[in-house]
Design a protein around this motif. Sequence first.
Motif, PDB file in Angstrom:
ATOM      1  N   SER A 151     -32.574  67.741  65.419  1.00  0.00           N
ATOM      2  CA  SER A 151     -33.934  67.863  65.365  1.00  0.00           C
ATOM      3  C   SER A 151     -34.581  66.732  64.400  1.00  0.00           C
ATOM      4  N   ARG A 152     -34.071  66.284  63.175  1.00  0.00           N
ATOM      5  CA  ARG A 152     -34.467  65.481  62.487  1.00  0.00           C
ATOM      6  C   ARG A 152     -34.528  63.708  63.051  1.00  0.00           C
TER       7      ARG A 152
ATOM      8  N   GLN B  52     -37.013  59.383  65.890  1.00  0.00           N
ATOM      9  CA  GLN B  52     -37.214  58.656  67.237  1.00  0.00           C
ATOM     10  C   GLN B  52     -38.506  58.634  67.748  1.00  0.00           C
ATOM     11  N   ALA B  53     -39.483  59.909  67.452  1.00  0.00           N
ATOM     12  CA  ALA B  53     -41.045  59.733  67.962  1.00  0.00           C
ATOM     13  C   ALA B  53     -41.623  58.752  67.289  1.00  0.00           C
ATOM     14  N   LEU B  54     -41.447  58.719  65.830  1.00  0.00           N
ATOM     15  CA  LEU B  54     -42.045  57.691  65.101  1.00  0.00           C
ATOM     16  C   LEU B  54     -41.832  56.057  65.751  1.00  0.00           C
ATOM     17  N   VAL B  55     -40.528  55.852  66.028  1.00  0.00           N
ATOM     18  CA  VAL B  55     -40.077  54.751  66.496  1.00  0.00           C
ATOM     19  C   VAL B  55     -40.631  54.476  67.629  1.00  0.00           C
ATOM     20  N   LYS B  56     -40.530  55.244  68.575  1.00  0.00           N
ATOM     21  CA  LYS B  56     -41.163  55.017  69.880  1.00  0.00           C
ATOM     22  C   LYS B  56     -42.562  54.636  69.948  1.00  0.00           C
TER      23      LYS B  56
ATOM     24  N   MET C 259     -36.870  60.217  52.837  1.00  0.00           N
ATOM     25  CA  MET C 259     -37.930  60.950  53.011  1.00  0.00           C
ATOM     26  C   MET C 259     -37.544  62.562  53.609  1.00  0.00           C
ATOM     27  N   ARG C 260     -37.773  63.544  52.625  1.00  0.00           N
ATOM     28  CA  ARG C 260     -37.516  64.762  52.946  1.00  0.00           C
ATOM     29  C   ARG C 260     -38.448  65.455  53.840  1.00  0.00           C
ATOM     30  N   GLU C 261     -39.721  64.863  53.694  1.00  0.00           N
ATOM     31  CA  GLU C 261     -41.073  65.251  54.525  1.00  0.00           C
ATOM     32  C   GLU C 261     -41.310  64.076  55.244  1.00  0.00           C
ATOM     33  N   LEU C 262     -41.423  64.330  56.717  1.00  0.00           N
ATOM     34  CA  LEU C 262     -41.900  63.288  57.476  1.00  0.00           C
ATOM     35  C   LEU C 262     -42.947  63.857  58.713  1.00  0.00           C
ATOM     36  N   GLY C 263     -44.165  64.009  58.067  1.00  0.00           N
ATOM     37  CA  GLY C 263     -45.099  64.724  58.834  1.00  0.00           C
ATOM     38  C   GLY C 263     -45.507  63.759  59.917  1.00  0.00           C
TER      39      GLY C 263
ATOM     40  N   VAL D 104     -35.931  72.182  73.446  1.00  0.00           N
ATOM     41  CA  VAL D 104     -37.441  72.986  73.785  1.00  0.00           C
ATOM     42  C   VAL D 104     -38.125  73.008  72.494  1.00  0.00           C
ATOM     43  N   ARG D 105     -37.322  74.035  71.741  1.00  0.00           N
ATOM     44  CA  ARG D 105     -38.022  74.515  70.316  1.00  0.00           C
ATOM     45  C   ARG D 105     -38.486  73.208  69.471  1.00  0.00           C
ATOM     46  N   ASN D 106     -37.597  72.342  69.263  1.00  0.00           N
ATOM     47  CA  ASN D 106     -37.950  71.424  68.412  1.00  0.00           C
ATOM     48  C   ASN D 106     -39.289  70.470  69.150  1.00  0.00           C
ATOM     49  N   TRP D 107     -39.214  70.357  70.468  1.00  0.00           N
ATOM     50  CA  TRP D 107     -40.331  69.897  71.222  1.00  0.00           C
ATOM     51  C   TRP D 107     -41.652  70.517  70.849  1.00  0.00           C
TER      52      TRP D 107
END
Length: 376
Positions: free
Chosen positions: A148-149, A154-158, A275-279, A330-333
Motif C-alpha cells: 500500500s505504501r 507510485q501515484a506520486l511518481v506517475k 517520510m512517515r507521512e506522504l499526504g 481495492v481498499r487502498n484505492w
Amino acid sequence: MSKSLISRRPVIRRGASSGGQEKAAGAQSLLRVLGWKPFFQQQLSLDELTDCEPVRVMAVHRGQLEVSGERGDEVVLVHGPLFDDAEEKPTVGDWLLLERDSRKPLRRLERSSLFRRMAPGAKQVQLIAANIDNVLIVTSCNHDFNLSRIERYQALVKEAGCRACVVVTKADQSDAHEQYREALKSYRDLPLVLVNALDSASVEVLREYCRSGETLSLLGSSGVGKSTLLNSLAGSELAATAGIREDDSKGRHTTRHRALYAIPEGGLLLDSPGMRELGLADVSEGLTAVFSDISELAAKCRFADCAHETEPGCAVRAAMDSNELDERRVRNWRKLEREVKRNSRTLAETRAEERAFSQLVRTVGGHARSRKSGEN
C-alpha cells in the motif's frame, strides 16, 4: 560550503577554439552535468541568454539556497517575491536565473517534474523536489515492505511522469526473496531489484537510473537504507547513516534536509529525509495510472456513483469475489481516492483564502495611498 554541493567537476577537454568559445563550451558542459536540457534552454529569452546565468538549486535552508552553475558553487539569499508563494518558491532541483553581476535571483524556470506532499498537520503543500528524471522507491526486507505504501509512492511518481524502480534493500539479511518478487509480479511497469546497499557490486544494476546529466531521487521511509544506497552509488561517504530498531524495523532520520549529490558517472542523486507521512493531493492522474485496472472495471459498473460495496451490477465487487482482483488493493484505492479528494479540496479552499487576503491587502494599501495623496 556544504558537501551537498557538487564536489566533482567535469574535465573539459580544450581544443583549438578561441578562449571565449572554450569558456562557453566549458560552461555548457558543466550545465549538462548538472541536468541542463533543451527543455530549460528553450525557456530563455535573448536578453536572458546575455544578462543571466542559470544555476541549479542543490540544497534549501531557512535563509539561503545552495546553488551550482557555470561559476561553481555559491549561496543565494532567500528574499523577495520569488520566495513568497509556498507552492511556487524554489525547491531542491529547481533551475533559477541569476543576474550575472548582482547574482540576484530573477525567476525560476518551468519545471519538467515536481514532487510534493501535503505538509503534515497543515493546509498547504510541502515541495519535495523538482526536475527529477528517475525515482528509486526504496523499501527493505523486513516489516517496512508494504504494498500500500509502494502504491502511494507510485501515484506520486506517475503524476510527475518519472521512471521508477522498486529497490528492496537488506537482501543479505533474508533468504525469502521470492515473496517480494511475487508481491510485485502484477506491476509490470514497475521493475524490482533486491540489493545489499552496503555492497557496491550489488547496486551496480541501478546505475542505469543515474546516467550523466540525469537526476535520480530516492523515496522511502526512515531506516530502509537510502543514505547507505546513496553512498554506495557515489563511491564515498556523502550521507550519514544509522541503524534501525530491530523489533519493529523503524528507522531514525539521518538525512536532515534534501540535497543533491554528485556521483562519479556525472549523474545527480537526491537524498531526502524519510517520510512517515506522504499526504497526496492533486495527483488524480497518477492515481488513475497506478490503479488503471480497477478504474477500467469501475467504468463497467451499473451505477456511475457505485461505491463498490453492495450495489448490484458492480464490476469491481464481482472481480473481487472471483479472486481476479485483490481486496487489499481495492481498499487502498478507495482510501487514496478519498484522501486525494479531501486534500485537493483543502488546498483549493486555502488558495482561495490566500487570494482573498492578498486582494484585501492590495485594496487597503490602495486606499491608504489615496488618502496620503489627498492630504498632500
